[in-house]
Design a protein around this motif. Sequence first.
Motif, PDB file in Angstrom:
ATOM      1  N   ASN A 668       0.807  -1.229  -0.147  1.00  0.00           N
ATOM      2  CA  ASN A 668       0.034   0.078  -0.073  1.00  0.00           C
ATOM      3  C   ASN A 668       0.982   1.274  -0.040  1.00  0.00           C
ATOM      4  N   ASN A 669       1.904   1.159  -0.451  1.00  0.00           N
ATOM      5  CA  ASN A 669       2.870   2.291  -0.559  1.00  0.00           C
ATOM      6  C   ASN A 669       3.312   2.824   0.772  1.00  0.00           C
ATOM      7  N   SER A 670       2.834   2.170   1.932  1.00  0.00           N
ATOM      8  CA  SER A 670       3.118   2.723   3.284  1.00  0.00           C
ATOM      9  C   SER A 670       4.064   1.823   4.045  1.00  0.00           C
ATOM     10  N   HIS A 671       3.634   0.499   3.931  1.00  0.00           N
ATOM     11  CA  HIS A 671       4.351  -0.511   4.812  1.00  0.00           C
ATOM     12  C   HIS A 671       5.509  -1.116   3.926  1.00  0.00           C
ATOM     13  N   HIS A 672       6.655  -0.818   4.565  1.00  0.00           N
ATOM     14  CA  HIS A 672       7.784  -1.182   3.919  1.00  0.00           C
ATOM     15  C   HIS A 672       8.355  -2.386   4.895  1.00  0.00           C
ATOM     16  N   LEU A 673       8.442  -3.770   4.325  1.00  0.00           N
ATOM     17  CA  LEU A 673       8.851  -4.794   5.028  1.00  0.00           C
ATOM     18  C   LEU A 673      10.229  -5.369   4.443  1.00  0.00           C
ATOM     19  N   ASN A 674      11.041  -5.550   5.232  1.00  0.00           N
ATOM     20  CA  ASN A 674      12.247  -6.250   4.773  1.00  0.00           C
ATOM     21  C   ASN A 674      12.749  -7.529   5.776  1.00  0.00           C
ATOM     22  N   ILE A 675      12.696  -8.539   5.111  1.00  0.00           N
ATOM     23  CA  ILE A 675      13.251  -9.842   5.972  1.00  0.00           C
ATOM     24  C   ILE A 675      14.336 -10.545   5.554  1.00  0.00           C
ATOM     25  N   LEU A 676      15.024 -10.765   6.552  1.00  0.00           N
ATOM     26  CA  LEU A 676      16.303 -11.349   6.064  1.00  0.00           C
ATOM     27  C   LEU A 676      16.468 -12.773   7.083  1.00  0.00           C
ATOM     28  N   GLY A 677      16.792 -13.832   6.379  1.00  0.00           N
ATOM     29  CA  GLY A 677      17.236 -14.922   7.055  1.00  0.00           C
ATOM     30  C   GLY A 677      18.590 -15.645   6.541  1.00  0.00           C
ATOM     31  N   GLY A 678      19.441 -16.248   7.251  1.00  0.00           N
ATOM     32  CA  GLY A 678      20.586 -16.714   6.704  1.00  0.00           C
ATOM     33  C   GLY A 678      21.021 -17.722   7.507  1.00  0.00           C
ATOM     34  N   PHE A 679      22.274 -18.406   6.840  1.00  0.00           N
ATOM     35  CA  PHE A 679      22.816 -19.304   7.563  1.00  0.00           C
ATOM     36  C   PHE A 679      24.574 -19.280   6.870  1.00  0.00           C
ATOM     37  N   THR A 680      25.306 -19.156   8.096  1.00  0.00           N
ATOM     38  CA  THR A 680      26.626 -19.087   7.615  1.00  0.00           C
ATOM     39  C   THR A 680      27.569 -19.979   8.493  1.00  0.00           C
ATOM     40  N   SER A 681      28.582 -20.316   7.877  1.00  0.00           N
ATOM     41  CA  SER A 681      29.813 -20.996   8.773  1.00  0.00           C
ATOM     42  C   SER A 681      31.240 -20.573   8.284  1.00  0.00           C
ATOM     43  N   GLN A 682      32.053 -20.763   9.352  1.00  0.00           N
ATOM     44  CA  GLN A 682      33.154 -20.237   8.995  1.00  0.00           C
ATOM     45  C   GLN A 682      34.433 -21.125   9.766  1.00  0.00           C
ATOM     46  N   ARG A 683      35.498 -21.281   9.267  1.00  0.00           N
ATOM     47  CA  ARG A 683      36.587 -22.108   9.996  1.00  0.00           C
ATOM     48  C   ARG A 683      38.012 -21.498   9.762  1.00  0.00           C
ATOM     49  N   GLU A 684      38.658 -21.078  10.788  1.00  0.00           N
ATOM     50  CA  GLU A 684      39.988 -20.665  10.680  1.00  0.00           C
ATOM     51  C   GLU A 684      40.893 -21.485  11.144  1.00  0.00           C
ATOM     52  N   LYS A 685      41.987 -21.762  10.554  1.00  0.00           N
ATOM     53  CA  LYS A 685      43.131 -22.491  11.188  1.00  0.00           C
ATOM     54  C   LYS A 685      44.466 -21.892  10.759  1.00  0.00           C
ATOM     55  N   SER A 686      45.314 -21.874  11.882  1.00  0.00           N
ATOM     56  CA  SER A 686      46.595 -21.419  11.796  1.00  0.00           C
ATOM     57  C   SER A 686      47.580 -22.252  12.348  1.00  0.00           C
ATOM     58  N   LYS A 687      48.868 -22.306  11.765  1.00  0.00           N
ATOM     59  CA  LYS A 687      50.067 -22.961  12.133  1.00  0.00           C
ATOM     60  C   LYS A 687      51.258 -22.007  12.233  1.00  0.00           C
ATOM     61  N   ALA A 688      51.998 -22.368  13.265  1.00  0.00           N
ATOM     62  CA  ALA A 688      53.164 -21.422  13.209  1.00  0.00           C
ATOM     63  C   ALA A 688      54.363 -22.129  13.731  1.00  0.00           C
ATOM     64  N   PHE A 689      55.268 -22.019  13.375  1.00  0.00           N
ATOM     65  CA  PHE A 689      56.720 -22.557  14.195  1.00  0.00           C
ATOM     66  C   PHE A 689      57.837 -21.716  13.930  1.00  0.00           C
ATOM     67  N   SER A 690      58.756 -21.932  14.555  1.00  0.00           N
ATOM     68  CA  SER A 690      59.767 -20.870  14.744  1.00  0.00           C
ATOM     69  C   SER A 690      61.055 -21.682  15.092  1.00  0.00           C
ATOM     70  N   VAL A 691      62.184 -21.326  14.404  1.00  0.00           N
ATOM     71  CA  VAL A 691      63.499 -21.804  14.683  1.00  0.00           C
ATOM     72  C   VAL A 691      64.537 -20.894  14.822  1.00  0.00           C
ATOM     73  N   SER A 692      65.293 -21.063  15.928  1.00  0.00           N
ATOM     74  CA  SER A 692      66.369 -20.458  16.250  1.00  0.00           C
ATOM     75  C   SER A 692      67.800 -21.242  16.375  1.00  0.00           C
ATOM     76  N   THR A 693      68.750 -20.513  15.701  1.00  0.00           N
ATOM     77  CA  THR A 693      70.160 -21.025  15.959  1.00  0.00           C
ATOM     78  C   THR A 693      71.224 -20.092  16.342  1.00  0.00           C
ATOM     79  N   THR A 694      72.089 -20.526  16.763  1.00  0.00           N
ATOM     80  CA  THR A 694      73.235 -19.884  17.115  1.00  0.00           C
ATOM     81  C   THR A 694      74.495 -20.494  16.989  1.00  0.00           C
ATOM     82  N   GLY A 695      75.573 -19.870  17.459  1.00  0.00           N
ATOM     83  CA  GLY A 695      76.885 -20.653  17.215  1.00  0.00           C
ATOM     84  C   GLY A 695      77.693 -20.183  15.988  1.00  0.00           C
ATOM     85  N   ALA A 696      77.318 -19.355  15.105  1.00  0.00           N
ATOM     86  CA  ALA A 696      77.912 -18.977  14.114  1.00  0.00           C
ATOM     87  C   ALA A 696      79.387 -18.109  14.441  1.00  0.00           C
TER      88      ALA A 696
END
Lengths: 1180, 484
Positions: A668-696
């Motif tokens: 009716n030009n006057s009722h504004h309706l906005n409906i949202l529905g959703g599904f999301t998924s997320q995965r994060e993976k990280s790996k880290a390593f570190s090596v130190s040497t000495t004696g040069a």
Amino acid sequence: MNLYFLFFHWKGRNLTDLCRIMKLTALLMLIICLQVRAAGFSQTITLHEKDVPLAKVFNQIEQQSGYTFAFTATALRKTKNVSLSVTNETLVNVLAICFKDQSLEYTIIDKTIIVRPAKEVDQHLDHIAPSVILSLTVKGKVSDENGKPLADATIALKGSSIGTSTDVEGKFSINIPDNSSKILVFSYVGRENKEIKISSVTLLDVRLLPLNIQQEQVVVVGYGTVKKGDVTTSVARVSGEEIKNAPVVNFDQALAGRMAGVQVLQNSGKPNAPADIRVRGTGSITAGIDPLYVVDGVPYDRGSVALEIVDANDIESIEVLKDASSAAIYGSRGANGVVIITTKSGKSGKMKVDLNAFYGIQDVAKKIPMLDAYQYAAFSKDGHDNAYLGEYSPSNPNNAITGLPPSVNDPNSVRPNSWDKTPPELFPYLQGTPGLTNTNWQDQIFRTAPMYKASLAMSGGNDNSRYYVAGNVLSQDGIIINSDYKRYGARLKYSAKSGKVKLDVNVTPSYSIENRVNSDDSYNNEGIVQAALASCPIWPVYNPDGSFNYQGNGYWRLGTDYQHNEVINPVAEAMLIKNNIIHANVDGAIALGYEIFKNLDFKTSGSVNYNQYYNEYYRPSTLPNIGSKYALAVDPYYVPSNPLAKSSSTYFLDWVWENTLTYKKTFNNSHHLNILGGFTSQREKSKAFSVSTTGATNDLLPNIAGGTSAVGKPPYSVNEWTLMSYLSRVQYDYKSKYLLSAAIRADGSSRFGSNNKWGYFPSISAGWKISSEEFMKDITWISSLKLKASYGISGNFKIGNYQQTALLSNNYNADFGLNEALNQGTAPTQFANPDLTWEKTAMTNLGIEAYFLNDRIGIETEIYNGKTYDLLLNLPVPTITGFGTATTNIGSVNNRGLEASLIINNPIGKLVWRSRSNISVNINKVKNLGANNTPIITTAGGVASAYFKTEVGQPIGNIYGLKYDGIFKDQKSLDNYPHFSTSQIGDFKFVDVDGDGVLDVTKDRTIIGNYIPKFTYSFVNDFIYKGFDLSIAFQGVYGNKILNLSRRYIANIEGNVNNMTLALDRYRNNDEPGNGLINRANRKSTGNNSTISSYHVEDGSYLRLQNITLGYNVASATLSKIKVQKIRIYVSGQNLWTLTKYSGYNPEVNLYNSNQLTPGVDYGSYPLSKTLSFGINASF
Amino acid sequence: MKKIIIYGFLLSFLFSCKKSFLEVTPEDQLSSDNFYKTSSDFNTAVVAAYSGLQSYPSTEAFPLSEYRSDNLYVKTYTTGSIEQFQINKFQDNSTSSLQASAWADMYSGIERCNEVVSRIGTANFSETLKKQYDAECRFIRGFYYFNLVQYFGDLPVVDHPITAKEALTIPRTKVADVYTFIENDLNIAAVNLPAVYSSSADLGRVTSWAAKAVLAKVYLTQGKFSQAQSTLNDIITSGGYRLMNTIDSAFSVNTSGGINNEMNKEILFAIRYQKSTAGLGHSPWFTTTDTTSVSDINPTLKSSYSSTDARLRLIRYTKNGSTFYINKYFDGSPDASTKKSGSDFIVLRYADVLLMYSECLNETGTLSNSLTDPSMALYWLNLVRQRSNKTAPIGIDQCSSKDAVRRLIVQERKLEFTLEGIRWFDLKRTGLASEMILANSGSATGFTNPVTSVPDYRLIYPVPQPEIEKINNPQILDQNQGYY
């Protein structure tokens, strides 16, 4: 052949000529690109023909004007021949002659003059190919908010190259082809664009409002947009346009002071150092407090990545969701606020090329005034003298060797202790010998550093496919020697539409190389900045042979130990240590949209973010370790060190998959309706390593390959988390008058315990646009008035991975057997915590937005009350469990605040003045710390007495120490006030806080400050006059306190390291008491002067000229000659001026910014730079 | 197309129901999700339970037993030793951190045992090994509860891994029932443990004889003399244990350097240490300095020994570097860098078995002054005594009553087991605590700061106040009577 036939061959005529024609006829203007094309055509038409067919005249006109005629053969069949003799006549007048008495009419679209029969249009409709021909003419007037006509306003037909501009009376006329978008875009410099959909021939009266306050502006709110006028939650917005001037590396720095309630803290001047963004205070004690970043719909939990990959020039807008109601759509990640970044997209039309570049010169914004070598020598001697004199008392009055009372004139030889003696190298300085080494160490580590940045974006497309391709390159040298940062980035966006299907692709690769210096640490840990401050100015940087001088590192402790602290030459530290970080990043996102029914859209999008960091560190043998045992008595004054090399690598792989359904309908030009529905998924993976040497044995291979043995077990870590969510939101409004929005998100996370796997985050908000009510119609001085209220719950899932898991360690060994062999044992180290859950913030937000006098003045005010609860604390548990503590969701913190903005849009003739001032007040209070509310007392920086206390009823992270109250100026004041047993005249007077008459370093501690400011404020003023624009942005903070631990050294008044010039105001004797604030120099400091007290706490309030920019738009007349649409050149100054009492480099400093319990510590940190830059914005 | 997308969308919801997506197992550290499966897993879990015992001497035996008894004497206190002083003077209260540490330490050890006992039933490997691991942990758990119940009285009995929430709901169990629980654990251990491990690499793990010996002590403590006696008899007749020739060799005391006599034939169970491996050595559990010492061996103890008693030397000190090592636990050469020793802490040795047996005979048998009759208490008493003190056997003229013999035994135990964490329990068991403490540490001694009284309620310690506060429910955990 009943075919219409068109020809599009462009011919040259003079631009000015065309302009005049158009003004005279009030018909049509070209859009900018066509103006460029048209350059070279003649201005007027000269024709001398007698009784010739119309077609021939058309041909002549085409040749002279560059216009093209479009007509059917039948249309011209019934026309009369024409005769005309004109010289330098306008096109319109010539056409008037041609069409006089003809049964034809014409329209000019673009540069095409469409000719058709005057009356039979309707009948011919059937035959008209649906391409270009049918049109409707729209006429009208463009004016400002007061009805004053705006000349030279641009009117463009959206999605086409058709356009015009207004005349001096603001009038225009434009023809719109039938098959076009029928949307006219009105624009004017310094004013908001306006889009109007045309449905019939109309006379338009268009008002273009000044920028910023337009209620029709679209605001991104997460999984959708909403008109600014319809926002019922708390969302701050900054457009890309507003931040384009700042010569900054990352866009976050340009946000400082732009948004109420959003604190942008630049606590380090390190190249590429991200700013800390704090939205409405600190809500957590142990979990993360950084906001969630969302770039083009993709959430980034590591904000630093988002900051690094988004070029400020690619930004269309930045929205910050501030209240829990708006952030609830991001569920368990919204509690610290959400920063939504939307990048630019291609627009339908010809290819647009944008070039943005600047070159800047950076300098350290402030240097700390330090003693020079001569002042230092006198000061140091004073310290040694007082140590010497202090060893004698009434019971021990005389020097054992001389038998006389001690005197400052006594030579070293009669002083009993090494620290009583003045190093002989200071003697020439004490005698005032001119021309001695006098090193200003700050000048040695700081430099004038250039930076540049260039971005090139190409965009365009048509109705069905669009592209935006941009690349950028950045190079920044740090203001500390040997630190720099380079980055290469690109953004490739493409979208295509076919029928009901829509495709979006967004790919962002970037690559950066950073060379770091260790700036943020105490000099004991090789922090360069502090080393430069502490270094004794009598030592040279280099030895005569050009090698680094290391006398500062303990030369004065060899033989006679004068007890001057060892400081490694900071220039050598900066230059010799290599610390290089390479960061490669690829982001890719694909979104597929489908219109299921007319109002129902489905969208699925997948994105992947891959980050790889590689860090190489090398500390060469030529750099000695710190300490006198690494010093030598002879040049080169050092013992080579065992070189240390380290390589570490980290990768992050993150993917997100989001699916949404959107239903949008107006009833009716006057009722504004906005409906949202959703599904999301997320995965994060990280790996880290570190090596130190000495004696040069040498530094020929400055990496881990050079070392002869590995240092310890190489660290290795894996981190992973998953998140799965359902979300839903309903937005409704009645005639844009009554607004209602409700949302809920359900988040399941791997980080939560099995009993609390899923969390629910509801929100609701409502708004009432009072100004849209009938009864307000007559109150014309109020242009808009809106009330809004919201309530919501958002969460903070930054509680760490695996907190809910029962973890074990292999470190519980025993020995058995005849030979007592080691048996490895494994036992639990961490509880299973099935109840573990996210932290939650429930916030109520009330707001009022009012604009007056045709939006000339606007006020936006919000108040909020947010309670963060279920805070994760590590609390004692009954030990019958086998464990002493467990992380428990128990604490709570309250943040209450007020935000107010004053917006002024004041066009005064051709001068446009826009202003925005913000003030934000946030009150932080801890409400609950578990069953016994035991205060959390921690220390910072490894300094034993640098206490911080977090307790119920107080803000998080109070500085907790002795309260300093000047110095004891005389014996009487010493006798009359409680003091430490070792206190002497000239030592610090501390307040006997508990009033028991006895000073105690533990019992007399009290709250002596907090880093949280009382309020923050900013004012940004933009002026536009003709081609010039001027922008001035100030921001300020009031009432924040900083624990300046650097003062432990550079204001310790002991003489063992260099001190700030405040040492000149020290107490010397009764006749020279100094300023009453600075204690007596004494190498063997007495009276607990060095215990952390409010002497080390400083007011961090400041007012800063964040940015000032002067720009000039090259006149379009000039541009047209070089076929350029727009050129703007500017000069900009960033951080040029700061008003503060803070003695350190930067009153925003927060060295331990990841620990909320110890905020606002300065213990050496990379200073901020001031930058002067020159830039250009150009469009082709 | 439309259908495909709609179905795809619905499919995505199905995918979302996949629960495992939200289960993430750490890869760089062990979690219980991927542990407690193989025999090796359980073996390391059992080793960790043994590992926990290494804090027993420093956290339980010395602060709570030796300082409480009349073996040690604290003259006065400094900031760091006020709690030892209070325990020594029977002035301690519920906020003492020493009791709190001991409570936490023992329950932590119990937790490690519970992990094994409660999980091993469903594990899939050799039943024999499963029984052994289960029994080892039951022994250690029983040992901890035996200590706990003697220190604190009624206890929350935790027999499986619990959460913090569950901890709030476990009320105290009466002393008698705690003993039943302990007896059950130790009985199972005695049945399922091997008498001797087939591999010499396992030397030091608990055996069935060790379980029986502790069980005997549990019986004895409850006054179940006949049960104790028969269990002890079993050990004496078939255990294969013997007294070492000298007390020094029983303790591997390094007199000339290099003897390693640990886990000798006198030892039923010891907590093992090894100085050369990081984390497995121990600091001196009790030390003193020449002159400034505030706590020392009680002078009355020193004077109880005859000068010819070989045991006297064990309670004296050897100075090594700047540290004084008590001879009983001095292995001759502390690790050069860590200053740690590797001497074991003997929990139960054969001399204890014999003296317990002697005590049982006295309590159940007839009074006799026979020194040669193995069914008489004095026979066993002198067996132990004469190893170290070759002077004439005692008792012939002193066994006027059972009580007199009991006192002889207690006195002999005092001389034999000094600094082994045993004396306080002996005093409690025999009801001599108040009398002995007042005699040896009281005002009659003329020492500084004498003990003035040993009220009955102080025979057990207060429940650590923080534990009471954390539970915050007197129905579940209340304070022992007399304490505040």
